[in-house]
Structure formats: C-alpha cells, structure tokens
Design a protein around this motif. Structure first.
Motif: not given
Length: 320
Positions: A23-46
């Motif tokens: 199952a883990e081998k199949k899961i590793a093959e599932i295409p998921v876009p690279a996660v890029k976290i958006e830092r609203f916490d920084k943008e809001f105060f800046d």
C-alpha cells in the motif's frame, strides 16, 4: 504444537506487513503537487493598513464580510497578537519539514479518497484557542500560534492538559482529525462502547493517514501517558467489564472516559496517574483488532460500520 502456533502467528504478521508495504508503495506513486505553505501570518503583519486591499484579494476567505477595516488594523497593532507572531517567527522559521509532512498526508488521503482535491496550505496567527488546524477541500489553515510548545510563556493560565497538545508535533494529527470530520458514522446510541469505537475509528484512520507520526502524538498523549495505557490495558478493560459500563448510557461516562480531561475517572487511587480520554484509546485498540482480523474491509466501510459489528468481529483481547 506451540511452535506451530508461533509460526502461524508470525506468518500472519508478515502477511500484514507485506500488505502495508504494498500500500505504501502505491501511495508513494500518487502524484501530488509539491506543497508550498503560504505564510499569511507574516504577510498580514508586514502589510500594514496600506496593504489590506491586496491581502483581501489574495486571502478573501480570511476576511469575513461585515468587519470594518479597523478590526484588522487593530489586530495588526495588538500587543498580544504581536507577541504571538514573534514567538511563531522563532518557532517556525522554516516550514520545509511541515510541507513534506502535509504532502505525505495528502498522498495518503488521496489513496483512500481518490477524488480528493488538493487544497492550498496557509498559516496564520490567532488568539482563538478553540480552533486548531482546519482541513477543507480548498484550504488547510494552520494557526501556528497554537503550536508554539507546551512551555511557551504565552500559554500561562491555560489548562495544562490542553496545552500539552500545543506543540508542533500536533499539527499533522489535528489536520488528520479535521479531515476525518464527517467521514466517521456517528454512534447509533450513547452507550460507552459506541462512543469508544466512534473515536477509535478516527484514531485508526490516523494510523493510515499519518503513519510516520508517532503513536502517542496521534492521540495527543505524552510517551509516558501512552506507556501507562499500554501497561494497564488489561486492568482498564476488566474495570469496564466488571462495572458493566460498556453498554451503559449514563451521561456522566463521556466526561469520565471520552472527553478531554486531565485524567480519566475510575474513582480509584490511580486516577491521577491515568491520561484523559482513556475510552478513546481502548476504542482504538478494538478497531485496530477488527482491522487486523478483517484485512479486506475498505476503510470507508469500516468507518460506516456500527460499533456492535466491529466489536463482535474484533476478537479484541487486552495485551498482557
């Protein structure tokens, strides 16, 4: 004969491990876009007041209608909010590991729910202690201010058993819990066993969704609390059986064994040694036992199953 039984048991374990590995081998093959976290916490105060228009365009879901701009400007200047931001900046200067963890979670989630969309991931600062990480199909919201570490000075005055879970290690379990909301069939009655298995289903789902997260973190225990539960499993189960609590609908039972609390309430000397929510933990063991003995049941079918069917077919026995 004993040797033969041991060999059969070993073969069963190896077969289970092989299935998990496949199952883990199949899961590793599932295409998921690279996660890029958006830092609203920084943008809001800046951004400052002059940047509110741009922020509202970029993060409209974080600016509910009906609030005057003065509300947001006051938050930007609020001394406590600024302290939370400063602590979050120190604790989360780099989110690369969290991005990897969220990506792995999404792969696992898509394995069990193939039509799942890929949400954005956004961090923020909040002074609301009731709402932790939230999953929606569109966005995963992570209030970093609730994961600064249980010893952070800004948590002074809060209940110790609650801030025990205000750690970075709880981000992924909280996301998984939010993801599972609505996917577990509600209990058909208020019997203790039904409530135990209801929460046990969610915890078992976490086993599948975030397998690299340590077991004690999946339930929000310390290592010591998990060790206590494992060492006393037989006694806990005997207590439930001897007191005829499993099929009892006493409204006091959830507060004693299911709901968040500093400890579970057996009304014995050992109470202060026990972790809260011990009923959830026992329910977890029952659901795991069912899954181990019924390996071909899909996750969605297990989550929809009634408590009696799971318990009767779990062959659950406390580990001695």
């Amino acid at each position: 004969m004993k040797k033969y039984i041991f060999v059969l048991a070993l073969m069963a374990v190896l077969a289970g491990c092989k299935k998990e590995s496949e199952a883990e081998k199949k899961i590793a093959e599932i295409p998921v876009p690279a996660v890029k976290i958006e830092r609203f916490d920084k943008e809001f105060f800046d951004a400052g007041p002059q940047g509110l228009v741009t922020l509202k365009q970029k993060f409209p879901y974080l600016f509910p209608e009906g609030n005057d701009d003065a509300v947001w400007i006051n938050k930007m200047k609020d001394p406590f909010m600024l302290k939370l931001k400063a602590e979050a900046d120190k604790k989360f200067s780099n989110l690369n590991q969290l991005e990897d963890e969220v990506g792995a979670f999404l792969q696992h989630a898509k394995y069990y729910y193939p039509q799942l969309p890929t949400p954005k991931v956004v961090t923020l600062i909040s002074d609301d202690t009731d709402i932790k990480a939230v999953y929606t199909p569109e966005v995963i919201l992570i209030p970093l201010s609730l994961y600064l570490g249980k010893d952070n000075y800004l948590y002074e005055g809060l209940n110790k058993y609650e801030i025990q879970q205000y750690t970075p290690e709880q981000i992924m379990p909280d996301i998984a819990s939010s993801f599972m909301y609505g996917k577990v069939a509600p209990p058909r009655d208020r019997q203790l066993l039904s409530l135990m298995i209801y929460w046990g289903k969610e915890l078992y789902a976490k086993d599948l969704l975030i397998p690299d997260t340590p077991e004690h973190d999946r339930i929000g225990y310390t290592k010591e609390q998990l060790a206590w539960a494992e060492a006393n499993e037989t006694e806990i189960w005997r207590y439930f059986v001897d007191k005829k609590l499993l099929y009892d609908s006493d409204p006091k039972l959830p507060a004693r064994f299911i709901n968040p609390a500093p400890f579970s309430k057996f009304y014995l000397e050992l109470d202060n040694e026990s972790p809260g929510r011990i009923g959830q933990w026992i329910g977890w063991q029952i659901v795991k036992a069912y899954a181990e003995n019924n390996k071909n049941v899909p996750l969605q079918d297990l989550l929809a199953m009634d408590a009696k069917t799971i318990f009767d077919n779990s062959k659950y026995k406390p580990k001695k």
